[in-house]
Design a protein around this motif. Sequence first.
Motif, mmCIF file in Angstrom:
data_model
loop_
_atom_site.group_PDB
_atom_site.id
_atom_site.type_symbol
_atom_site.label_atom_id
_atom_site.label_comp_id
_atom_site.label_asym_id
_atom_site.label_seq_id
_atom_site.Cartn_x
_atom_site.Cartn_y
_atom_site.Cartn_z
ATOM 1 N N LYS A 161 0.885 -1.149 0.000
ATOM 2 C CA LYS A 161 0.000 0.000 0.000
ATOM 3 C C LYS A 161 0.929 1.206 0.000
ATOM 4 C CE LYS A 161 -4.131 1.337 2.522
ATOM 5 N NZ LYS A 161 -4.998 0.987 3.650
ATOM 6 N N PRO B 180 -5.843 1.277 -7.819
ATOM 7 C CA PRO B 180 -5.709 -0.047 -7.219
ATOM 8 C C PRO B 180 -5.730 -1.093 -8.328
ATOM 9 C CG PRO B 180 -7.893 0.831 -6.834
ATOM 10 C CD PRO B 180 -7.109 1.928 -7.453
ATOM 11 N N ILE C 271 -1.914 -1.009 -4.018
ATOM 12 C CA ILE C 271 -3.024 -0.359 -3.314
ATOM 13 C C ILE C 271 -2.631 1.072 -2.959
ATOM 14 C CG2 ILE C 271 -4.541 -0.451 -1.278
ATOM 15 C CD1 ILE C 271 -2.666 -3.538 -1.952
ATOM 16 N N GLU D 235 -7.536 3.736 0.310
ATOM 17 C CA GLU D 235 -8.349 3.146 -0.752
ATOM 18 C C GLU D 235 -9.735 2.758 -0.254
ATOM 19 O OE1 GLU D 235 -9.907 2.329 -3.944
ATOM 20 O OE2 GLU D 235 -8.040 3.448 -3.816
ATOM 21 N N GLN E 162 -13.281 0.620 0.113
ATOM 22 C CA GLN E 162 -13.544 -0.746 0.550
ATOM 23 C C GLN E 162 -13.721 -1.741 -0.595
ATOM 24 O OE1 GLN E 162 -13.875 -1.693 4.024
ATOM 25 N NE2 GLN E 162 -12.785 0.229 4.159
ATOM 26 N N HIS F 236 -12.515 -1.829 -3.643
ATOM 27 C CA HIS F 236 -11.261 -2.255 -4.268
ATOM 28 C C HIS F 236 -10.533 -3.263 -3.402
ATOM 29 C CE1 HIS F 236 -11.243 1.746 -6.626
ATOM 30 N NE2 HIS F 236 -11.742 0.754 -7.377
ATOM 31 N N LEU F 237 -10.489 -2.935 -2.116
ATOM 32 C CA LEU F 237 -9.790 -3.824 -1.197
ATOM 33 C C LEU F 237 -10.460 -5.188 -1.154
ATOM 34 C CD1 LEU F 237 -9.157 -1.238 1.638
ATOM 35 C CD2 LEU F 237 -7.417 -2.312 0.205
ATOM 36 N N LYS F 238 -11.766 -5.153 -1.283
ATOM 37 C CA LYS F 238 -12.540 -6.393 -1.250
ATOM 38 C C LYS F 238 -12.142 -7.295 -2.430
ATOM 39 C CE LYS F 238 -15.935 -8.797 0.445
ATOM 40 N NZ LYS F 238 -15.928 -9.336 1.781
ATOM 41 N N SER G 132 -8.802 -8.774 -1.698
ATOM 42 C CA SER G 132 -8.837 -9.843 -0.709
ATOM 43 C C SER G 132 -9.423 -11.119 -1.334
ATOM 44 C CB SER G 132 -9.624 -9.424 0.534
ATOM 45 O OG SER G 132 -11.005 -9.423 0.284
ATOM 46 N N ILE H 118 -3.493 -7.026 3.480
ATOM 47 C CA ILE H 118 -3.935 -7.092 2.096
ATOM 48 C C ILE H 118 -4.016 -8.534 1.609
ATOM 49 C CG2 ILE H 118 -3.273 -6.546 -0.283
ATOM 50 C CD1 ILE H 118 -2.059 -3.932 1.041
ATOM 51 N N SER I 91 -6.931 -4.610 5.805
ATOM 52 C CA SER I 91 -7.034 -3.196 5.468
ATOM 53 C C SER I 91 -8.490 -2.781 5.225
ATOM 54 C CB SER I 91 -6.192 -2.904 4.222
ATOM 55 O OG SER I 91 -6.499 -3.857 3.229
ATOM 56 N N ILE I 92 -9.336 -3.764 4.942
ATOM 57 C CA ILE I 92 -10.756 -3.455 4.740
ATOM 58 C C ILE I 92 -11.429 -3.173 6.073
ATOM 59 C CG2 ILE I 92 -12.896 -4.295 3.661
ATOM 60 C CD1 ILE I 92 -11.225 -6.304 2.138
#
Lengths: 154, 488
Positions: A68, A75, A104, A108, A110, A112-114, A117, B16, B44-45
Amino acid sequence: MMDNMFSLDNITFNSDATTKDEALKFIGHFAQEREIVKSEKAFYKGLKKREKEVTTGFKDGIAIPHCKNKTVLNPSVMVVKFTNPIEWESMDGKPVKLAFSLAIPEGENQQHLKVLSTISRALIDDAFTSAILNTNDKEEIYNLIKEKIVMEDN
Amino acid sequence: MTNKKIVGVTACSAGIAHTYMAAESLEKAGEEKGYDIKIETQGSIGVENALTQEEIEQADVVILAVEINIDMSRFFGKRVLRVRASEAMKNAQGVIETALEKAEPYGEKGTKAGGVKMGKTEEGGFFQHIMAGISYMIPMVIASGLILAIANVAAFQRDAAGRIVNWGFDDSTIFGELMSNLFSVGQVGFTLMIPLFAGFVANSIAGKPAIAAAMIGAYIANDAEMLGADAGGGFLAAILVAFLVGYLVRLLKKIPYPKLIQPIVPIMLIPLVSTLFISIIVIYVLGNPIAGLMSSLYEGLTVLSENYAAAPVIIGVVIGAMVGFDLGGPVNKTALIFGTAVFTDTVTKYGIEGANFVPQTATQAAISVAPLGIWLASIIFKKKFSATEKVSANSAFGMGIVGVTEGAIPFAAQDPVRMIPAFVAGSAVAGGLATGLGTKFYGGIGSPLGTFIGYIEQPIPFVTWIFSVMTGVLVTALIIGFTKKRVD
């Protein structure tokens, strides 16, 4: 959502890196080329720092270099298939053939992070990783990943 | 083995990739085994798939695959296994199995949480285990000690003039028989108390598999006949046995047993091996030193008493000190046996006029000093005794006042470094004063009350005896008061 994070052009087979350091440099360079990051050097340093905390070498020839960093513009997910096997201090000690690199930006959102993941989780699926490792067709890799993410999303 | 409930948390420094890969690995591995598994991710979420308190409560075990510090308070009292996130990715199956088998309750003293040890660290080890043993022993000490004390009072048979002529129970009366039985009941308690203590000290060190060996080992270590000594090893030997067993069992638990025999390891293999080991050690290694210690002490006392017959105060001090040292252990018993032996020998040889009263008088003057000293300290220095300790101290009074020295054992076991010197000093003073002042103990109970319940010849009737014993008691109480730490 997926489309601006991952595209066919984010997949490359053109790395002749032989060491982890070279591989990370290559990813930095590739990320700048794809306009994912502003500075390839900053992104490379970010990846390097993350590796120092704990190796991202996974198993069965896969690594997930990620970080990050505020140099990241969008992202993104990149897939790099190396021509040479690379020593990555992976969990099973096997050299790495393929890197899933996640970029990342700071702060950022949520969704995108999802997605990221979800990709991380997908790597636990042996069928998924071996399908990707066993093909040299970018399109197929793209579809495999996209499918996985869409499937997980629903 | 199905339907085990497992909950867990994964978190890594970047939040991540590893967080989610570890979670996925654990979920997959758990589901494959048919376990009910739920993994919360802290990435991070933010927190996803959050565990509810109810889920945590119902879980058999908690797995934390974390590389950063997370809030642990939710898991207090749960069995928790903490591993690195990468470990869960690499070998999720193994992590789950290890967790189910070996996870330790979180939040107990000594638990490591992110490098920080919970609870007391410095005094942890030794005293924490001793305290655990004592807390189980105290009810038995009190119940059996008081029963013994009651019976003891009734054991003095008087002649028509009210003098004590014999010690023992008159079985011809119903009352005498009852008291005789109660005396035996109390003795059973005292016999059990030593192994009980050792068992729970070992339990505190190494868990249930250690109890059997420690109890059996401590029983043997306290059984004169099996040791081939004149007295058992008392509570000091019990501490030794408990720690030997505890750490042996800890080692035995570390052996990687084949899966096939794992179920019988804690219920059969470890108890069997450790019991055999400690029994052999106690019988063949501990027995001789105890017998040897007793005979050398005995010889030493004989030499002392032959050379210093003119200085009874010296013998009184030495014998008093011995009585206070191990409260029923070999040193104490040697002094008692010596006292009785010298008295009976000289009585048979020279008649009551020429009898040597010195050692016996010293033992009896000293015998109540430790328990009464504890009690007096708890009265004078109230702030230095916890509520539980005060209860024990009161029961120590009940025992001390009738000459049962064992009432002080819980305190000696809990804090030997402070208590034993205090007991020894006070007992030595009492022994030295009584003999030095020319008191002759014929029979009765070894406590200040002995002057009423018993027959003691003394320069100033009643006063000399009470003064001697109570001075010893006061010395013990003051030393305890000045050395014992305040209770917060």
